[in-house]
Design a protein around this motif. Sequence first.
Motif, short mmCIF file in Angstrom:
data_model
loop_
_atom_site.label_atom_id
_atom_site.label_comp_id
_atom_site.label_asym_id
_atom_site.label_seq_id
_atom_site.Cartn_x
_atom_site.Cartn_y
_atom_site.Cartn_z
N ASP A 62 -0.59 39.09 -34.16
CA ASP A 62 -1.65 39.37 -33.42
C ASP A 62 -1.32 40.52 -32.21
OD1 ASP A 62 -4.63 39.03 -32.95
OD2 ASP A 62 -3.79 38.39 -31.18
N VAL A 63 -0.17 40.24 -31.56
CA VAL A 63 0.26 41.19 -30.13
C VAL A 63 1.47 41.25 -30.24
CG1 VAL A 63 -0.03 39.23 -28.84
CG2 VAL A 63 -0.40 41.70 -28.04
N ARG A 64 1.89 42.24 -29.61
CA ARG A 64 3.38 42.68 -29.07
C ARG A 64 3.15 42.89 -27.57
NH1 ARG A 64 2.83 44.56 -34.35
NH2 ARG A 64 4.58 44.48 -35.78
N ILE A 65 4.09 41.83 -26.82
CA ILE A 65 3.91 41.82 -25.45
C ILE A 65 5.26 42.18 -25.01
CG2 ILE A 65 3.26 40.78 -23.47
CD1 ILE A 65 1.37 39.10 -25.05
N ALA A 85 6.10 38.27 -17.38
CA ALA A 85 5.46 37.49 -18.68
C ALA A 85 4.24 36.88 -18.67
CB ALA A 85 6.55 36.77 -19.48
N MET A 86 4.33 35.92 -17.35
CA MET A 86 3.29 35.15 -16.91
C MET A 86 2.07 35.84 -16.80
SD MET A 86 3.05 32.07 -14.18
CE MET A 86 1.43 31.11 -14.08
N GLU A 87 2.04 36.97 -16.03
CA GLU A 87 1.08 37.91 -15.83
C GLU A 87 0.24 38.54 -17.21
OE1 GLU A 87 -0.39 42.01 -13.57
OE2 GLU A 87 1.81 41.37 -13.49
N ARG A 88 1.22 38.98 -18.00
CA ARG A 88 0.65 39.64 -19.08
C ARG A 88 0.35 38.57 -20.29
NH1 ARG A 88 4.90 44.66 -19.78
NH2 ARG A 88 4.18 45.93 -18.05
N PHE A 89 0.75 37.44 -20.29
CA PHE A 89 0.28 36.35 -21.09
C PHE A 89 -0.72 35.72 -20.52
CE2 PHE A 89 4.34 36.64 -23.55
CZ PHE A 89 3.87 36.50 -24.80
N THR A 90 -1.22 35.79 -19.37
CA THR A 90 -2.58 35.22 -18.64
C THR A 90 -3.27 36.18 -19.16
OG1 THR A 90 -1.15 34.29 -16.84
CG2 THR A 90 -3.51 34.93 -16.61
N LYS A 95 -8.13 36.93 -22.72
CA LYS A 95 -9.01 37.54 -23.67
C LYS A 95 -9.23 36.71 -24.96
CE LYS A 95 -8.87 42.16 -25.95
NZ LYS A 95 -7.90 43.39 -26.11
N THR A 96 -8.11 36.35 -25.62
CA THR A 96 -8.20 35.63 -26.95
C THR A 96 -8.74 34.25 -27.13
OG1 THR A 96 -5.81 35.36 -26.92
CG2 THR A 96 -6.62 37.42 -27.68
N LYS A 97 -8.40 33.47 -25.80
CA LYS A 97 -8.95 32.29 -25.71
C LYS A 97 -8.61 31.18 -26.97
CE LYS A 97 -12.80 33.18 -22.44
NZ LYS A 97 -12.11 34.34 -22.37
N TYR A 108 13.44 31.30 -20.66
CA TYR A 108 12.66 31.64 -19.41
C TYR A 108 11.29 32.35 -19.72
CZ TYR A 108 15.14 36.02 -19.68
OH TYR A 108 15.75 37.29 -19.87
N GLU A 109 11.27 33.10 -20.64
CA GLU A 109 9.95 33.60 -21.31
C GLU A 109 8.95 32.72 -21.72
OE1 GLU A 109 12.70 34.55 -24.65
OE2 GLU A 109 12.96 34.20 -22.52
N ILE A 110 9.49 31.70 -22.36
CA ILE A 110 8.59 30.79 -22.89
C ILE A 110 8.21 29.75 -21.69
CG2 ILE A 110 8.58 28.78 -24.50
CD1 ILE A 110 8.63 31.48 -25.55
N PHE A 111 8.90 29.62 -20.55
CA PHE A 111 8.32 28.76 -19.49
C PHE A 111 7.33 29.88 -18.95
CE2 PHE A 111 8.51 28.84 -14.77
CZ PHE A 111 8.31 27.49 -14.51
N ALA A 112 7.35 30.86 -18.83
CA ALA A 112 6.10 31.69 -18.50
C ALA A 112 4.97 31.62 -19.30
CB ALA A 112 6.71 33.22 -18.20
N VAL A 113 5.20 31.66 -20.45
CA VAL A 113 3.98 31.38 -21.62
C VAL A 113 3.30 30.26 -21.40
CG1 VAL A 113 3.62 31.25 -24.01
CG2 VAL A 113 5.24 32.92 -23.35
N GLY A 114 4.26 29.04 -21.42
CA GLY A 114 3.70 27.57 -21.05
C GLY A 114 2.90 27.60 -19.67
N SER A 115 3.39 28.21 -18.75
CA SER A 115 2.93 28.31 -17.62
C SER A 115 1.30 28.95 -17.53
CB SER A 115 3.61 28.96 -16.19
OG SER A 115 4.87 28.27 -16.13
N ALA A 116 1.38 30.04 -18.04
CA ALA A 116 0.15 30.85 -18.36
C ALA A 116 -1.08 29.97 -19.07
CB ALA A 116 0.14 32.13 -19.07
N ALA A 117 -0.56 29.50 -19.99
CA ALA A 117 -1.51 28.64 -20.99
C ALA A 117 -1.82 27.39 -20.17
CB ALA A 117 -0.78 28.20 -22.30
#
Length: 395
Positions: A62-65, A85-90, A95-97, A108-117
């Motif tokens: 769906d997306v490349r970040i 990564a946290m900013e961009r995944f937030t 947007k996509t919810k 570490y990038e997955i840590f950012a993803v989990g934090s954003a979600a």
Amino acid sequence: MERKTVCIVTGTRAEWGLLRGVCRAMQEREELCVKVAVTGAHLSEAFGRTVHEVERDGAPIDVRIPILEYGTDSREAMAKTTALAMERFTDYFSKTKPDAVLVLGDRYEIFAVGSAAAMLCIPVIHISGGDVTYGAVDEWIRHSLTKMAALHFPSCEVYAKRVIQMGESPDRVFNVGGLGDENLRKLPLMSKETLEKSIEFSLAEPYLLVTYHPETASGNDARACFDALAKALLETSCRIIFTKANADAGGRAINEAIDELCKRDPKRMIAFTSMGLLRYLSAMKYCAAVVGNSSSGVVEAPTLRVPVVNIGTRQAGRILCENVVSCGDSTEEIRRALSTALSPEFRQKAAGTKSPYDGGDTAKRIAQETVRFLNRPDCGAPKVFYDMPTGEAKC
């Protein structure tokens, strides 16, 4: 029943090798709409631009970040990458919810993803929680993700108990076995001859499959540690297949050293930024030993019952099976461990190994329990800390 959207996030070749089966199993469920977000090393030319592997698997990207704008050569770069990564995944999740975000492991990038979600109150589904790895920052990242997550899929019973010990309710923790183990049981591997032609490298003589990553928690000099390993490897008579280090601080220095070695003796040594899942597992099947500090040596290799030399502390804390020889990171210690692993006696011992990660239909169980969870009345509600009854606090 309303279809639920699950966003699967992947940042590395090894991670996608495990997630690809989960993605397919979820796509087969009519109750789910699957979207894949690709990030990290997948989008970097320096690390093989392995997004092509995700594309070849037919994943619904769906997306490349992109997030590696600060490089990967220092702890500061890793910290800045995490923030970016946290900013961009937030932004993406806002947007996509999606109804849930699924992540694997401990990077570490997955840590950012989990934090954003989690900050957006989107349920996080976490695969491979409960492991312990003292030699990498992955150790605390993994446990942090466990506390962010609402649904857990650890890979064996010991790790499942550890997740519960951290206060996660047992009705949200499912020991489904290891996805790597499932790959080896179900994926038709290449013949030795086919593999040899595919990588254009002779496998007529015994060879070692070597992957060495930086020890991000120890502060050790990555290049010096690899040079100690290289010296021990050159003293063997084996041919060598290297798979390069990942996008961690120190990884570039290791990869430069690998390239230098292979240029010196290209008939004996070959290196890959990424072999791809099928070729890598096939190479593991036929090798004389797996060498280095990759999780694949202590998690996947037991299923194939091949000898493993596990170097340093990166995997310290994980379950180690009978096929694994652990050693320090000096040349002499590695030399002794190689001698043991390559002996006929140890190969016979390794042949009797039983993997603790066999959970059956791992990917299908993850998909099944995800559907059930997303339709629970308390799916989006705050978690309640689970206090273990007295006497159950030990794994």
